[in-house]
Scaffold this motif. Structure first.
Motif, PDB file in Angstrom:
ATOM      1  N   ALA A 148      13.151   3.026   6.417  1.00 18.56           N
ATOM      2  CA  ALA A 148      13.029   1.988   5.393  1.00 18.56           C
ATOM      3  C   ALA A 148      11.801   2.356   4.474  1.00 18.56           C
ATOM      4  CB  ALA A 148      12.219   0.723   6.054  1.00 18.56           C
ATOM      5  N   ILE A 149      10.747   3.202   4.844  1.00 26.41           N
ATOM      6  CA  ILE A 149      10.066   4.082   3.999  1.00 26.41           C
ATOM      7  C   ILE A 149      10.560   4.779   3.075  1.00 26.41           C
ATOM      8  CG2 ILE A 149       7.810   5.412   3.764  1.00 26.41           C
ATOM      9  CD1 ILE A 149       7.076   4.336   6.848  1.00 26.41           C
ATOM     10  N   VAL A 150      11.189   5.848   3.449  1.00 21.87           N
ATOM     11  CA  VAL A 150      11.922   6.706   2.389  1.00 21.87           C
ATOM     12  C   VAL A 150      12.801   5.879   1.405  1.00 21.87           C
ATOM     13  CG1 VAL A 150      13.580   8.410   2.135  1.00 21.87           C
ATOM     14  CG2 VAL A 150      12.011   8.456   4.034  1.00 21.87           C
ATOM     15  N   VAL A 151      13.536   4.791   1.938  1.00 23.92           N
ATOM     16  CA  VAL A 151      14.456   3.968   1.092  1.00 23.92           C
ATOM     17  C   VAL A 151      13.502   3.222  -0.184  1.00 23.92           C
ATOM     18  CG1 VAL A 151      16.165   2.090   0.742  1.00 23.92           C
ATOM     19  CG2 VAL A 151      16.347   3.866   2.424  1.00 23.92           C
ATOM     20  N   ALA A 152      12.519   2.636   0.564  1.00 26.30           N
ATOM     21  CA  ALA A 152      11.648   1.627  -0.539  1.00 26.30           C
ATOM     22  C   ALA A 152      10.925   2.647  -1.435  1.00 26.30           C
ATOM     23  CB  ALA A 152      10.607   1.087   0.349  1.00 26.30           C
ATOM     24  N   ASN A 153      10.584   3.918  -1.220  1.00 32.75           N
ATOM     25  CA  ASN A 153       9.871   4.887  -2.069  1.00 32.75           C
ATOM     26  C   ASN A 153      10.800   5.393  -3.054  1.00 32.75           C
ATOM     27  OD1 ASN A 153       7.227   5.603  -2.129  1.00 32.75           O
ATOM     28  ND2 ASN A 153       7.362   6.517  -0.166  1.00 32.75           N
TER      29      ASN A 153
ATOM     30  N   TYR B 161       0.622  -1.166   0.086  1.00 34.38           N
ATOM     31  CA  TYR B 161      -0.029  -0.018   0.017  1.00 34.38           C
ATOM     32  C   TYR B 161       1.042   1.334   0.060  1.00 34.38           C
ATOM     33  CZ  TYR B 161      -3.727   3.210   1.379  1.00 34.38           C
ATOM     34  OH  TYR B 161      -4.474   4.361   1.293  1.00 34.38           O
ATOM     35  N   LEU B 162       1.968   1.031   0.698  1.00 31.71           N
ATOM     36  CA  LEU B 162       2.800   2.435   0.798  1.00 31.71           C
ATOM     37  C   LEU B 162       3.392   2.614  -0.303  1.00 31.71           C
ATOM     38  CD1 LEU B 162       4.387   1.828   4.568  1.00 31.71           C
ATOM     39  CD2 LEU B 162       2.796   3.790   3.732  1.00 31.71           C
ATOM     40  N   LEU B 163       3.787   1.621  -1.286  1.00 28.87           N
ATOM     41  CA  LEU B 163       4.619   1.845  -2.393  1.00 28.87           C
ATOM     42  C   LEU B 163       3.396   2.381  -3.287  1.00 28.87           C
ATOM     43  CD1 LEU B 163       6.703  -1.323  -2.639  1.00 28.87           C
ATOM     44  CD2 LEU B 163       7.290   0.876  -2.415  1.00 28.87           C
ATOM     45  N   GLN B 164       2.308   1.872  -3.149  1.00 30.84           N
ATOM     46  CA  GLN B 164       1.193   2.321  -4.350  1.00 30.84           C
ATOM     47  C   GLN B 164       0.851   3.878  -4.121  1.00 30.84           C
ATOM     48  OE1 GLN B 164      -0.704  -1.135  -4.003  1.00 30.84           O
ATOM     49  NE2 GLN B 164      -0.093  -1.931  -5.664  1.00 30.84           N
ATOM     50  N   GLN B 165       1.125   4.424  -2.862  1.00 28.63           N
ATOM     51  CA  GLN B 165       0.668   5.606  -2.494  1.00 28.63           C
ATOM     52  C   GLN B 165       1.721   6.378  -1.986  1.00 28.63           C
ATOM     53  OE1 GLN B 165      -2.795   6.674  -2.553  1.00 28.63           O
ATOM     54  NE2 GLN B 165      -3.632   4.539  -2.968  1.00 28.63           N
ATOM     55  N   PRO B 166       2.560   7.040  -2.985  1.00 34.19           N
ATOM     56  CA  PRO B 166       3.607   7.710  -2.229  1.00 34.19           C
ATOM     57  C   PRO B 166       3.423   8.777  -1.459  1.00 34.19           C
ATOM     58  CG  PRO B 166       3.662   7.520  -4.667  1.00 34.19           C
ATOM     59  CD  PRO B 166       2.325   6.827  -4.262  1.00 34.19           C
ATOM     60  N   GLN B 167       2.297   9.461  -1.657  1.00 33.31           N
ATOM     61  CA  GLN B 167       1.978  10.545  -0.753  1.00 33.31           C
ATOM     62  C   GLN B 167       1.908  10.189   0.735  1.00 33.31           C
ATOM     63  OE1 GLN B 167       2.424  13.907  -1.782  1.00 33.31           O
ATOM     64  NE2 GLN B 167       2.214  14.144   0.368  1.00 33.31           N
ATOM     65  N   VAL B 168       0.885   9.055   0.832  1.00 31.50           N
ATOM     66  CA  VAL B 168       0.785   8.695   2.296  1.00 31.50           C
ATOM     67  C   VAL B 168       1.898   8.113   2.905  1.00 31.50           C
ATOM     68  CG1 VAL B 168      -0.323   6.535   3.538  1.00 31.50           C
ATOM     69  CG2 VAL B 168      -1.491   7.689   1.661  1.00 31.50           C
ATOM     70  N   SER B 169       2.965   7.563   2.302  1.00 33.17           N
ATOM     71  CA  SER B 169       4.078   7.150   2.756  1.00 33.17           C
ATOM     72  C   SER B 169       5.064   8.122   3.201  1.00 33.17           C
ATOM     73  CB  SER B 169       4.670   5.965   1.924  1.00 33.17           C
ATOM     74  OG  SER B 169       5.358   6.440   0.678  1.00 33.17           O
ATOM     75  N   GLU B 170       5.092   9.323   2.052  1.00 32.20           N
ATOM     76  CA  GLU B 170       6.080  10.295   2.339  1.00 32.20           C
ATOM     77  C   GLU B 170       5.466  11.052   3.760  1.00 32.20           C
ATOM     78  OE1 GLU B 170       6.583  14.593   0.382  1.00 32.20           O
ATOM     79  OE2 GLU B 170       6.717  12.877  -0.949  1.00 32.20           O
TER      80      GLU B 170
ATOM     81  N   ALA C 169       5.890  12.149   9.275  1.00 35.64           N
ATOM     82  CA  ALA C 169       5.279  12.310  10.814  1.00 35.64           C
ATOM     83  C   ALA C 169       6.169  11.602  11.793  1.00 35.64           C
ATOM     84  CB  ALA C 169       3.862  11.898  10.676  1.00 35.64           C
ATOM     85  N   ILE C 170       6.814  10.357  11.608  1.00 34.59           N
ATOM     86  CA  ILE C 170       7.414   9.574  12.333  1.00 34.59           C
ATOM     87  C   ILE C 170       8.695  10.524  12.976  1.00 34.59           C
ATOM     88  CG2 ILE C 170       8.820   7.396  12.612  1.00 34.59           C
ATOM     89  CD1 ILE C 170       6.924   6.216  10.699  1.00 34.59           C
ATOM     90  N   VAL C 171       9.437  11.014  11.716  1.00 34.78           N
ATOM     91  CA  VAL C 171      10.538  11.625  12.377  1.00 34.78           C
ATOM     92  C   VAL C 171      10.285  12.843  13.043  1.00 34.78           C
ATOM     93  CG1 VAL C 171      12.463  13.003  11.199  1.00 34.78           C
ATOM     94  CG2 VAL C 171      11.754  10.743  10.019  1.00 34.78           C
ATOM     95  N   VAL C 172       9.180  13.475  12.861  1.00 37.94           N
ATOM     96  CA  VAL C 172       8.910  14.722  13.673  1.00 37.94           C
ATOM     97  C   VAL C 172       8.441  14.508  14.832  1.00 37.94           C
ATOM     98  CG1 VAL C 172       7.275  16.740  13.794  1.00 37.94           C
ATOM     99  CG2 VAL C 172       8.304  16.205  11.553  1.00 37.94           C
ATOM    100  N   ALA C 173       7.594  13.514  14.976  1.00 38.00           N
ATOM    101  CA  ALA C 173       7.269  12.978  16.319  1.00 38.00           C
ATOM    102  C   ALA C 173       8.576  12.592  17.300  1.00 38.00           C
ATOM    103  CB  ALA C 173       6.144  11.906  16.446  1.00 38.00           C
ATOM    104  N   ASN C 174       9.350  11.905  16.660  1.00 35.94           N
ATOM    105  CA  ASN C 174      10.830  11.412  17.384  1.00 35.94           C
ATOM    106  C   ASN C 174      11.337  12.549  17.730  1.00 35.94           C
ATOM    107  OD1 ASN C 174      11.064   8.619  18.048  1.00 35.94           O
ATOM    108  ND2 ASN C 174      11.425   8.132  16.018  1.00 35.94           N
TER     109      ASN C 174
END
Lengths: 198, 198
Positions: free
Chosen positions: B48-53, A34-43, A48-53
């Motif tokens: 992993a998300i960034v690299v896969a994308n 799903y993440l590969l098919q939806q580049p916007q969602v995965s970006e 969000a993960i990086v900012v939250a961390n």
């Protein structure tokens, strides 16, 4: 593992996703595609993960997750500073806040005592709790009704009572909308034990 | 929404997670807290998300996901270049490859015809398929046994048969280990229809 047949970056993504709780290799595979098919969602998700961390830390007073220190609740001068509610996890603060019933302040332990897992008082925020008891009249224990939660509440009660602080615990009993027929025996026993005059 | 009571970066993380399929707001909250408590897991996941994308693209021949172009299967000179299997999704290639039964090459449609959702032949990789039929003797349709999957297989069969290519479809019937008693009527009807001499 199956996902080793995927191209390396995809296998890494599936492997990273399957380290999340409740996500097995099949679900991880589905999410990865799903993440590969939806580049916007995965970006957005990666960002969000990086900012939250980066931006979320523990409040230096109550240890709740926050993006400002002290957190919004600890900064709020409208709260009752004589009542303190002790919870296991940051998400429990949100559950309690949603009821609007508790006007005091919180303390987040980030876990419960569990000697089997090597979690003693030092692994929790118990020292921070003991350092902020000035002016506190009542401490409400809102741990989950598990063996470890109970043991942690009793441990803290034994520390706090000699200081002249009132220690209470949220009630255990039948959930509202629940059914006696389907409740387990321990819950019913607790409900009887905690009965009140009408 | 409940998660708006969380600090902004945490609310964003929960919101991003809940856009994944099968992840509701409660699960998203649980995952977000887990990610905050496990900085290593969340750092790995974001990476992993960034690299896969960045590194995973569609093979220019078969449209399967790959980190090299052409993909490993299209590059493999050992494969039978006269048999081509058409599938809906990249994950279906992995399912088929695991059996080791099919020695030919693949073509990934990235979906099925679904006029209701605005998905016609142009939205799929059907033109790419038509351009690589030189030398192909048999095309195996391995779409999922859904209405759209069937319709897509029939649509392609009607295009390919006039070119003198043999078109087949994987069998529908009782899954191995399945039970007649619990199978639905359409599956049983298909199993009868596809019966073979012993």
């Amino acid at each position: 593992m199956d996902f080793l047949k995927y191209p390396q970056p995809l296998a890494e993504l599936i492997s990273s996703l399957s380290r999340l709780p409740g996500i097995g290799p099949k679900t991880a595979g589905r999410l990865a595609f799903y993440l590969l098919q939806q580049p916007q969602v995965s970006e957005d998700l990666a960002k969000a993960i990086v900012v939250a961390n980066r931006d979320i830390r523990k409040c230096s007073i109550c240890s709740n997750f926050t993006d400002q220190d002290p957190c919004a609740i600890c900064q709020n001068m409208q709260r009752d500073l004589t009542a303190l509610c002790v919870v296991e996890h940051p998400r429990d603060v949100v559950s309690l806040e949603k009821t609007g019933e508790f006007k005091g302040i919180y303390h987040v332990l980030h876990g419960v005592l569990s000697p089997m897992d090597g979690i003693g008082p030092e692994q929790l925020t118990i020292n921070q709790l003991l350092r902020r008891l000035e002016g506190i009249k009542e401490v409400v224990m809102a741990m989950n009704p598990t063996v470890e939660g109970e043991a942690t509440a009793l441990y803290l009660a034994r520390l706090l009572k000699p200081m002249g602080i009132k220690v209470s615990r949220i009630a255990h009993g039948l959930p509202v909308g629940g059914d006696l027929e389907y409740a387990d025996e321990i819950t019913i026993a607790r409900a009887l034990e905690g009965r009140r005059d009408l």
